[in-house]
Design a protein around this motif. Structure first.
Motif, PDB file in Angstrom:
ATOM      1  N   TYR A   1      34.499   5.482 119.237  1.00  0.00           N
ATOM      2  CA  TYR A   1      33.527   6.132 118.362  1.00  0.00           C
ATOM      3  C   TYR A   1      32.148   5.537 118.603  1.00  0.00           C
ATOM      4  N   LEU A   2      31.138   6.397 118.622  1.00  0.00           N
ATOM      5  CA  LEU A   2      29.760   5.970 118.842  1.00  0.00           C
ATOM      6  C   LEU A   2      29.050   5.737 117.518  1.00  0.00           C
ATOM      7  N   VAL A   3      28.372   4.605 117.416  1.00  0.00           N
ATOM      8  CA  VAL A   3      27.559   4.334 116.233  1.00  0.00           C
ATOM      9  C   VAL A   3      26.261   5.113 116.372  1.00  0.00           C
ATOM     10  N   GLY A   4      25.980   5.969 115.424  1.00  0.00           N
ATOM     11  CA  GLY A   4      24.817   6.841 115.498  1.00  0.00           C
ATOM     12  C   GLY A   4      23.512   6.146 115.169  1.00  0.00           C
ATOM     13  N   ALA A   5      22.419   6.877 115.375  1.00  0.00           N
ATOM     14  CA  ALA A   5      21.095   6.341 115.073  1.00  0.00           C
ATOM     15  C   ALA A   5      20.928   6.035 113.590  1.00  0.00           C
ATOM     16  N   ASP A   6      21.750   6.676 112.738  1.00  0.00           N
ATOM     17  CA  ASP A   6      21.684   6.422 111.302  1.00  0.00           C
ATOM     18  C   ASP A   6      22.536   5.220 110.885  1.00  0.00           C
ATOM     19  N   SER A   7      23.018   4.453 111.888  1.00  0.00           N
ATOM     20  CA  SER A   7      23.803   3.224 111.651  1.00  0.00           C
ATOM     21  C   SER A   7      25.224   3.486 111.184  1.00  0.00           C
ATOM     22  N   THR A   8      25.690   4.740 111.240  1.00  0.00           N
ATOM     23  CA  THR A   8      27.034   5.054 110.771  1.00  0.00           C
ATOM     24  C   THR A   8      27.928   5.496 111.920  1.00  0.00           C
ATOM     25  N   VAL A   9      29.230   5.420 111.676  1.00  0.00           N
ATOM     26  CA  VAL A   9      30.210   5.942 112.606  1.00  0.00           C
ATOM     27  C   VAL A   9      31.056   6.963 111.857  1.00  0.00           C
TER      28      VAL A   9
ATOM     29  N   VAL B   1      30.679   6.170 107.970  1.00  0.00           N
ATOM     30  CA  VAL B   1      30.760   4.819 107.416  1.00  0.00           C
ATOM     31  C   VAL B   1      29.661   3.983 108.047  1.00  0.00           C
ATOM     32  N   LYS B   2      28.860   3.337 107.230  1.00  0.00           N
ATOM     33  CA  LYS B   2      27.792   2.498 107.753  1.00  0.00           C
ATOM     34  C   LYS B   2      28.383   1.182 108.268  1.00  0.00           C
ATOM     35  N   VAL B   3      28.133   0.908 109.549  1.00  0.00           N
ATOM     36  CA  VAL B   3      28.676  -0.316 110.149  1.00  0.00           C
ATOM     37  C   VAL B   3      27.604  -1.160 110.826  1.00  0.00           C
ATOM     38  N   ALA B   4      26.442  -0.601 111.107  1.00  0.00           N
ATOM     39  CA  ALA B   4      25.378  -1.366 111.758  1.00  0.00           C
ATOM     40  C   ALA B   4      24.977  -2.536 110.860  1.00  0.00           C
ATOM     41  N   GLY B   5      24.787  -3.677 111.503  1.00  0.00           N
ATOM     42  CA  GLY B   5      24.443  -4.884 110.757  1.00  0.00           C
ATOM     43  C   GLY B   5      25.640  -5.734 110.391  1.00  0.00           C
TER      44      GLY B   5
ATOM     45  N   GLN C   1      33.770  -7.918 109.912  1.00  0.00           N
ATOM     46  CA  GLN C   1      33.313  -7.283 108.670  1.00  0.00           C
ATOM     47  C   GLN C   1      33.498  -5.772 108.722  1.00  0.00           C
ATOM     48  N   ALA C   2      33.167  -5.172 109.863  1.00  0.00           N
ATOM     49  CA  ALA C   2      33.311  -3.721 110.001  1.00  0.00           C
ATOM     50  C   ALA C   2      34.779  -3.316 109.916  1.00  0.00           C
ATOM     51  N   ALA C   3      35.663  -4.075 110.571  1.00  0.00           N
ATOM     52  CA  ALA C   3      37.092  -3.761 110.520  1.00  0.00           C
ATOM     53  C   ALA C   3      37.619  -3.849 109.092  1.00  0.00           C
ATOM     54  N   GLY C   4      37.213  -4.881 108.357  1.00  0.00           N
ATOM     55  CA  GLY C   4      37.647  -5.032 106.973  1.00  0.00           C
ATOM     56  C   GLY C   4      37.128  -3.923 106.084  1.00  0.00           C
ATOM     57  N   HIS C   5      35.870  -3.537 106.299  1.00  0.00           N
ATOM     58  CA  HIS C   5      35.256  -2.476 105.494  1.00  0.00           C
ATOM     59  C   HIS C   5      35.975  -1.143 105.720  1.00  0.00           C
ATOM     60  N   ILE C   6      36.216  -0.799 106.975  1.00  0.00           N
ATOM     61  CA  ILE C   6      36.913   0.453 107.296  1.00  0.00           C
ATOM     62  C   ILE C   6      38.348   0.425 106.763  1.00  0.00           C
TER      63      ILE C   6
END
Length: 264
Positions: A97-105, A113-117, A122-127
């Motif tokens: 999956y590509l992370v978009g310019a809006d910081s979401t995947v 889902v916002k994952v940038a930053g 952390q991203a795996a846990g959030h998802i």
């Protein structure tokens, strides 16, 4: 005739000199077959002591490629029974999956889902927390697959290497590349970091055991690692270049000497 005699004597001396040079080069070449001396203990004061280094953990950015899968279901990141879809991606690798310019995947069922930053963990846990509302006990595995470094110089396998594992060290990368060559300088390793606008050059000495405590050898995205030749290899190449220039001349003069000797 006397001048010719002196010329022939000079030719003989050149041939002897050339033989000595070649023996000298051969002795250097044999010395390369010695194993690299790495990770020795040093008695000198620790140059890293009292220096504060911050270990940078990579945080996801727009345009990153994330490889995600639900370990509870090998076929798809989410349950096929819920989505009614089948995956076209390998069951072992998950989907990309590509992370978009809006910081979401954009993910199945849960949407953007916002994952940038966030760090990878952390991203795996959030998802995973978001999917718990839809699936039974999901276990989310997430990899950032576009991170890479470039390895050049005196290593067995130069090239571009992906940083799939968190906190990959320079030593691990060199091991993955097959190790150093016989001409490598274990004290002449550079990490170029930071990109073209403001590159930082980090010099690494693998002959020092204290290198393991240096957090700067943890590789970052787009690092360039260059392993230079050792001083003996450089000297040998110079001597070989000289011998390559002298050899045709010596051969010509030696031929002239043989002709002169036969015609006397």
């Amino acid at each position: 005739m006397l001048s010719l005699f002196f010329i022939m004597c000079f030719v003989k001396k050149l041939i002897i000199l050339f033989a000595v040079v070649m023996l000298f080069v051969a002795s250097f070449s044999c010395s390369y077959k010695q194993q690299q001396i790495l990770f020795e203990s040093k008695n000198a004061s620790d140059s890293l002591k009292n220096k504060a280094f911050i270990l940078n953990v990579y945080r996801i950015k727009p345009q990153d490629l994330l490889q995600i899968r639900n370990l509870q279901n090998k076929k798809y990141i989410v349950d096929e029974a819920v989505t009614g879809k089948s995956s076209s991606t390998s069951a072992d690798n998950g989907q990309t999956y590509l992370v978009g310019a809006d910081s979401t995947v954009a993910l199945p069922i849960i949407g953007h889902v916002k994952v940038a930053g966030l760090t990878r963990e952390q991203a795996a846990g959030h998802i995973e927390n978001l999917y718990r509302k839809e699936l039974k006990d999901p276990i989310i595995e997430l990899k950032i697959i576009n991170l890479k470094v470039t390895l050049l110089g005196e290593v067995k396998n130069q090239g571009v290497y992906n940083l799939i594992k968190d906190q990959t060290s320079l030593i691990e990368l060199i091991g993955e590349a097959g190790g150093l060559t016989e001409k490598a300088g274990s004290k002449q390793i550079k990490i170029i970091r930071g990109g073209m606008p403001a590159p930082e050059v980090i010099e690494v000495d693998l002959s020092d055991i204290r290198v393991f405590s240096d957090p700067r050898i943890v590789l970052q995205n787009n690092d360039i690692i260059y392993v230079a030749q050792n001083k003996r290899a450089i000297r040998s190449e110079k001597l070989q270049n000289v011998s390559a220039v002298l050899q045709p001349v010596i051969t010509l003069l030696n031929t002239a000497l043989i002709i002169y000797t036969l015609t006397r």
